[in-house]
Design an enzyme around this catalytic site. Structure first.
Site, PDB file in Angstrom:
ATOM      1  N   HIS A 154      -3.025   2.990  -0.891  1.00 19.35           N
ATOM      2  CA  HIS A 154      -1.734   3.659  -0.727  1.00 19.35           C
ATOM      3  C   HIS A 154      -1.756   5.019  -1.423  1.00 19.35           C
ATOM      4  CE1 HIS A 154       2.502   4.648  -0.978  1.00 19.35           C
ATOM      5  NE2 HIS A 154       2.376   4.705  -2.292  1.00 19.35           N
ATOM      6  N   HIS A 159      -0.344   9.632  -1.109  1.00 20.43           N
ATOM      7  CA  HIS A 159      -0.123  10.736  -2.052  1.00 20.43           C
ATOM      8  C   HIS A 159      -1.320  11.677  -2.138  1.00 20.43           C
ATOM      9  CE1 HIS A 159       3.563   8.759  -3.046  1.00 20.43           C
ATOM     10  NE2 HIS A 159       2.917   7.631  -3.277  1.00 20.43           N
ATOM     11  N   GLU A 200       8.221   9.188   0.150  1.00 19.98           N
ATOM     12  CA  GLU A 200       7.607   7.888   0.451  1.00 19.98           C
ATOM     13  C   GLU A 200       7.848   7.465   1.908  1.00 19.98           C
ATOM     14  OE1 GLU A 200       5.532   6.037  -1.158  1.00 19.98           O
ATOM     15  OE2 GLU A 200       5.731   6.527  -3.270  1.00 19.98           O
ATOM     16  N   SER A 219       0.293   5.397   4.623  1.00 24.05           N
ATOM     17  CA  SER A 219      -0.734   4.510   4.067  1.00 24.05           C
ATOM     18  C   SER A 219      -0.574   3.075   4.551  1.00 24.05           C
ATOM     19  CB  SER A 219      -0.674   4.541   2.542  1.00 24.05           C
ATOM     20  OG  SER A 219       0.595   4.087   2.099  1.00 24.05           O
TER      21      SER A 219
HETATM   22 FE   LIG Z   1       3.849   5.720  -3.421  1.00 19.72          FE
END
Ligand SMILES: [Fe+2]
Length: 299
Positions: A154, A159, A200, A219
């Protein structure tokens, strides 16, 4: 709130707490061993080296293959451009420090190790200094395309892509600077929710078609396959603060922006002069539910 994630073919995979990772003592031991090594580290300290197993590298490769194609189809063009520069090897799990060296050269950001829950003030505030709290453990191999908690996949596929690009890095710093200026749980939770529903879980529109830019969407193979069918709503602060976090299972509501430059306008407009009076000045409702205190999670 449903905690029942859907499998990639639309069948249910069981409740999040029934995920195989929770019931496998060997997996839990390994996960905790990696997480515990990050405990007690200060923001900015380097991440410890992890000797990943062949099984963990195989999980990475399986996710890489599936996610790459899903992102090709569902990620917005700015994300796909950022991905070209992001440190995402196909062959196996990279070390945090390798990822950080590349990100730092591109945007000044580095990963800093997170073991477990990181308080909002630290998690969000560190972004002002160019540090993003990230974990190092890998999801359970039995279900590589879903994880009920953030893992290294993730953090890198979400990110890591963002933080390879100056546009997104500026938005993280904007969130961080706002969080660094306030101390009350209420103000920090408000910033955290805005972060959650944008960086997010945010969605933008391209020729009126929804395309993902949020790290949790980018992700998650499952989320990429279904977010276009979620309850898509135009970005609205008052609406957003009324929604509780959905920390496991798929996000039922996502907020759209008309373009990423528009997102930057919205975030700078709200966060650049953010202080303890912001909620009142914007006449936003008191948060109905104290949000998830700590590191917002994604999948
Ligand atoms: Fe996150």
């Amino acid at each position: 709130m449903s905690l029942t994630p859907l499998n990639t073919d639309g069948t249910t995979m069981g409740r999040a707490e029934e995920h195989p990772g929770f019931a496998d003592p060997d997996y839990v031991r390994r996960r905790n061993l990696i997480a515990d090594r990050a405990e007690g580290r200060q923001v900015g300290e380097p991440s410890p080296e992890v000797h990943y197993t062949e099984a963990e590298h195989a999980t990475w490769r399986a996710v890489h293959k599936a996610l790459w194609r899903a992102q090709d189809h569902w990620a917005c063009r700015e994300v796909l451009r950022a991905r070209e520069l992001a440190p995402i090897p196909a062959e196996g799990v990279p070390q945090h420090e390798e990822v950080s060296d590349r990100l730092e050269a591109l945007t000044g950001f580095r990963f800093t190790p997170a073991g477990g829950i990181v308080p909002n003030k630290r998690f969000l505030g560190a972004m002002a200094e160019g540090y993003f709290h990230a974990v190092q453990y890998v999801r359970h191999p039995a279900m590589p395309l879903y994880t009920p908690e953030p893992d290294v996949l993730h953090d890198v596929f979400g990110h890591g892509i963002h933080l390879a690009d100056p546009f997104f890095a500026d938005l993280y710093r904007t969130v961080g600077r706002a969080a660094a200026r306030v101390d009350t749980a209420d103000a920090l939770d408000l910033i955290s929710r805005v972060y959650w529903f944008t960086l997010e879980y945010g969605v933008t529109l391209e020729q009126r078609r929804p395309r993902a830019y949020g790290a949790a969407l980018l992700s998650s193979f499952g989320e990429l396959g279904r977010f276009a069918h979620a309850d898509l709503r135009p970005f609205d602060l008052a609406d957003l603060v009324r929604l509780p976090y959905q920390v496991a299972g798929y996000q039922p509501v996502v907020f759209t922006v008309s373009s990423l430059p528009h997102l930057a306008e919205l975030l700078h407009g709200f966060l650049d002069d953010f202080d303890e009076t912001t909620r009142d000045r914007y006449r936003l409702p008191v948060l109905s539910e104290r949000g998830f205190m700590g590191r917002p999670v994604g999948r």
